[in-house]
Design an enzyme around this catalytic site. Sequence first.
Site, PDB file in Angstrom:
ATOM      1  N   TRP A   1       2.207  -7.560  11.584  1.00  0.00           N
ATOM      2  CA  TRP A   1       2.067  -8.054  10.224  1.00  0.00           C
ATOM      3  C   TRP A   1       2.722  -9.432  10.161  1.00  0.00           C
ATOM      4  O   TRP A   1       3.315  -9.901  11.143  1.00  0.00           O
ATOM      5  CB  TRP A   1       2.739  -7.091   9.249  1.00  0.00           C
ATOM      6  CG  TRP A   1       2.005  -5.797   9.060  1.00  0.00           C
ATOM      7  CD1 TRP A   1       1.075  -5.238   9.881  1.00  0.00           C
ATOM      8  CD2 TRP A   1       2.165  -4.899   7.964  1.00  0.00           C
ATOM      9  NE1 TRP A   1       0.633  -4.049   9.374  1.00  0.00           N
ATOM     10  CE2 TRP A   1       1.293  -3.807   8.187  1.00  0.00           C
ATOM     11  CE3 TRP A   1       2.950  -4.897   6.818  1.00  0.00           C
ATOM     12  CZ2 TRP A   1       1.185  -2.737   7.313  1.00  0.00           C
ATOM     13  CZ3 TRP A   1       2.846  -3.825   5.937  1.00  0.00           C
ATOM     14  CH2 TRP A   1       1.965  -2.758   6.182  1.00  0.00           C
TER      15      TRP A   1
ATOM     16  N   TYR B   1      -2.328 -10.812  11.561  1.00  0.00           N
ATOM     17  CA  TYR B   1      -2.007 -10.834  12.985  1.00  0.00           C
ATOM     18  C   TYR B   1      -2.223  -9.479  13.654  1.00  0.00           C
ATOM     19  O   TYR B   1      -1.849  -9.296  14.807  1.00  0.00           O
ATOM     20  CB  TYR B   1      -0.562 -11.301  13.199  1.00  0.00           C
ATOM     21  CG  TYR B   1      -0.299 -12.662  12.601  1.00  0.00           C
ATOM     22  CD1 TYR B   1      -1.116 -13.747  12.921  1.00  0.00           C
ATOM     23  CD2 TYR B   1       0.728 -12.859  11.689  1.00  0.00           C
ATOM     24  CE1 TYR B   1      -0.913 -14.990  12.353  1.00  0.00           C
ATOM     25  CE2 TYR B   1       0.942 -14.101  11.119  1.00  0.00           C
ATOM     26  CZ  TYR B   1       0.116 -15.164  11.456  1.00  0.00           C
ATOM     27  OH  TYR B   1       0.318 -16.395  10.893  1.00  0.00           O
TER      28      TYR B   1
ATOM     29  N   GLU C   1      -2.038  -8.219   7.271  1.00  0.00           N
ATOM     30  CA  GLU C   1      -2.409  -7.893   8.648  1.00  0.00           C
ATOM     31  C   GLU C   1      -3.226  -8.996   9.312  1.00  0.00           C
ATOM     32  O   GLU C   1      -4.070  -8.707  10.166  1.00  0.00           O
ATOM     33  CB  GLU C   1      -3.172  -6.566   8.683  1.00  0.00           C
ATOM     34  CG  GLU C   1      -2.302  -5.375   8.320  1.00  0.00           C
ATOM     35  CD  GLU C   1      -3.009  -4.037   8.525  1.00  0.00           C
ATOM     36  OE1 GLU C   1      -4.187  -4.035   8.956  1.00  0.00           O
ATOM     37  OE2 GLU C   1      -2.392  -2.998   8.262  1.00  0.00           O
TER      38      GLU C   1
ATOM     39  N   ARG D   1       0.856  -1.193   0.000  1.00  0.00           N
ATOM     40  CA  ARG D   1       0.000   0.000   0.000  1.00  0.00           C
ATOM     41  C   ARG D   1       0.891   1.241   0.000  1.00  0.00           C
ATOM     42  O   ARG D   1       2.091   1.174   0.170  1.00  0.00           O
ATOM     43  CB  ARG D   1      -0.932   0.011   1.215  1.00  0.00           C
ATOM     44  CG  ARG D   1      -0.217   0.130   2.556  1.00  0.00           C
ATOM     45  CD  ARG D   1      -1.198   0.239   3.701  1.00  0.00           C
ATOM     46  NE  ARG D   1      -0.498   0.379   4.986  1.00  0.00           N
ATOM     47  CZ  ARG D   1      -1.099   0.577   6.154  1.00  0.00           C
ATOM     48  NH1 ARG D   1      -2.416   0.645   6.219  1.00  0.00           N
ATOM     49  NH2 ARG D   1      -0.396   0.704   7.267  1.00  0.00           N
TER      50      ARG D   1
ATOM     51  N   ASN E   1      -5.565   7.536   3.915  1.00  0.00           N
ATOM     52  CA  ASN E   1      -5.354   6.826   5.174  1.00  0.00           C
ATOM     53  C   ASN E   1      -3.897   6.932   5.570  1.00  0.00           C
ATOM     54  O   ASN E   1      -3.007   6.541   4.822  1.00  0.00           O
ATOM     55  CB  ASN E   1      -5.714   5.340   5.036  1.00  0.00           C
ATOM     56  CG  ASN E   1      -5.545   4.586   6.349  1.00  0.00           C
ATOM     57  OD1 ASN E   1      -6.369   4.701   7.246  1.00  0.00           O
ATOM     58  ND2 ASN E   1      -4.458   3.827   6.465  1.00  0.00           N
ATOM     59  N   GLU E   2      -3.675   7.515   6.732  1.00  0.00           N
ATOM     60  CA  GLU E   2      -2.325   7.609   7.303  1.00  0.00           C
ATOM     61  C   GLU E   2      -1.311   8.172   6.299  1.00  0.00           C
ATOM     62  O   GLU E   2      -0.351   7.512   5.888  1.00  0.00           O
ATOM     63  CB  GLU E   2      -1.871   6.250   7.834  1.00  0.00           C
ATOM     64  CG  GLU E   2      -2.733   5.746   8.977  1.00  0.00           C
ATOM     65  CD  GLU E   2      -2.261   4.440   9.573  1.00  0.00           C
ATOM     66  OE1 GLU E   2      -2.554   4.185  10.755  1.00  0.00           O
ATOM     67  OE2 GLU E   2      -1.601   3.660   8.854  1.00  0.00           O
TER      68      GLU E   2
ATOM     69  N   GLU F   1      -8.219   4.834  15.164  1.00  0.00           N
ATOM     70  CA  GLU F   1      -7.759   3.461  15.351  1.00  0.00           C
ATOM     71  C   GLU F   1      -7.206   3.343  16.765  1.00  0.00           C
ATOM     72  O   GLU F   1      -6.084   3.746  17.039  1.00  0.00           O
ATOM     73  CB  GLU F   1      -6.690   3.082  14.314  1.00  0.00           C
ATOM     74  CG  GLU F   1      -7.190   3.095  12.884  1.00  0.00           C
ATOM     75  CD  GLU F   1      -6.140   2.631  11.880  1.00  0.00           C
ATOM     76  OE1 GLU F   1      -5.128   2.020  12.308  1.00  0.00           O
ATOM     77  OE2 GLU F   1      -6.318   2.893  10.674  1.00  0.00           O
TER      78      GLU F   1
END
Length: 683
Positions: free
Chosen positions: A321, A365, A363, A112, A150-151, A313
């Site tokens: 990850w 985890y 993601e 991403r 996003n971010e 979040e």
Amino acid sequence: MKEIINESAITLGVCYYPEHWSEDLWESDFERMKALGFRYVRMAEFAWTIFEPCEGEFDFSLFDKAINLAGKYDLKVILGTPTATPPVWLTEKYPEVLNVSQDGVTYRHGSRRHYNYNSDKYRELSARITTKMAEHYHNNKNVVGWQIDNELNCEISVFYSDADHEKFREWLQEKYQSLNALNEAWGTVFWNQTYTDWNQVYLTRPTVNDSQNPHHALDEKRFISDSTIAFAKMQADIIRSYTKQQWVTTNGMFGHLDNHKLTQDILDFYAYDSYPNFNKIIEDTSVKPLQDRKWSLNLSTVRNLGGPFAIFEQQAGPGGWVNRIEQPTPKPGQLRLWTYQSLAHGADMILYFRWRTATKGSEIYWHGINDYHNLPNRRIAEIEQTSQEIQKIGSDLIGASYEANVAILTDYDNEWDGEEDVWYGPFLSESKEAWFKAFQYNHIPVDIYNLSETTTLDELKKYQVLVYPHAAILTEKTATLLEEYVAQGGKIVFGCRTGYKDKTGQPYMMAFPGYIKELAGVTVEDYTLLNHLQPSPTVQLFGQDKLDVHGFNEILHKEKDDVVFLGYYGNAYYANKPALSRRSHGNGCAYYFGGVFNFEIANAILADLNVPDYRNEFDLTDNVELAVRKKKDKTYYLLLNFSDSKQHVYLKRSMRDLISGKQLNGEVEIDGYDVFILSGKKV
């Protein structure tokens, strides 16, 4: 923010990705969200291909169903523009949109944030998807707000595509107007780097000795920040052209981005992503390690962006990850504690990440509230308890301001210049954290305050003490402001490497510490970077025990008769030379320490500052954080136990705990990871 989000109480919510799950799960999921007391659901920030499966063809059916179903359960939807993850059809057809490393390697599809902000094609296609979404959803009664991208600058915060080089030249031409001015600002006469044509100018590129022109590198970071903000503004302007009823924000906070300018110029409020367990990945062997409590420092930074903020979040489980970010599972009580940590520092809306742990992708985890199996677990039970409590107290604390009489000053110029300059850059975070610890463990609430060219005296006057540890870049204008602050009664603490650079990052041809020499009343007689080639120096402050120093030392020389030396070096060639000074000026005073701060040094200076604290209200242990929020004539004291064991604290007057409803006085116990929110009139 209360007016913007149209809420009368602090609210909770969750991030949800309907495109990841079978439609058969949606209704049950939304029903359970409502049962947990959630009011908001955030979605769609990674769903570009769902909205635009191929170029120019748009399909809103999946999210129409999900949004309408969320509305059935009184959930308010926050929509993300999906520009953080461009579709593969886009990157294959238009490879010029991809980001490129400094070495010239193109970042391909598969992760991403692999795009660049300055590609005209990417801006065109991002504007189109934003327009189509705003056009489609601006009248949807269930959609209350937008998250841009996003971010921003997460994963990577440097950009070297052809478009970035081209736009950098344009940015420089606008800033400097002439090559002569650029050459002067960058000091290109050194090593024969002088530019004679604008086409010769690029962003920083690999060099023989892996060393960049530091003045060039500083402007590069300013350019990246402006590019990021321009990309966000493009989307915000589109959304606002369709609606004034839905608010606009984004989430972060990441590097090479002036988040203050972003918030003040573009956003209705700022949203932060809070993961306290990040600070447990690497063992902290320092004195009094903050661990997850360090997130209170981050939240203090967010609070300074302007007004109340949201958490988009909030950590809801272990994080990781498949190949990095290894975090332990939060212990029982920590998710609740971290929620109150966000609330204590000013958050008025908190969304957990995420509803259910992903079963696919990088993601798998990065855990959500629910596990893969969708069965009850202790995290759900803990968040349910937290939600019930916040529903009870949320109207009391909504819009309450965080109260702090002291602040640690930061600024973007030194942060960015310090990335290249190891003669002070690494000390910035060390000293900031050392002072934050000192304030925390003395139970003195503190702000992190961004100092800029537009900062006014009125803005600083609310603080009785300012700490500005290593402001290498410090202009005459800023020095005058700080002198006025001290004259009207403030106290300020400086550290080594202060005041010797101008806005370009070039050293002044004047005695250190430059323009604050008059205020501090000292100059630097000698200095040294500390390493293993010399014995470890010590410093003795206020006649107390000797303390170790590290990093850098400056030997001070008195320039004003009224300077008092409060500390001296030992165990070095400059033994018995001055290390710490204090000078009165007007109604205040200025301290100058010729070293890097650690907890013990900051703690010793703090004792001399005589800062008002809350010892007349409480006796608290080190493990308990105190936050104070005020609303009209009411004061709320939040006590957060960051230890897994009971803490004994002493209340010096009767107060009511809003969570339990109990009246408390005298010695009381706070269970491990527990929280008190206390209120009571003074007698």
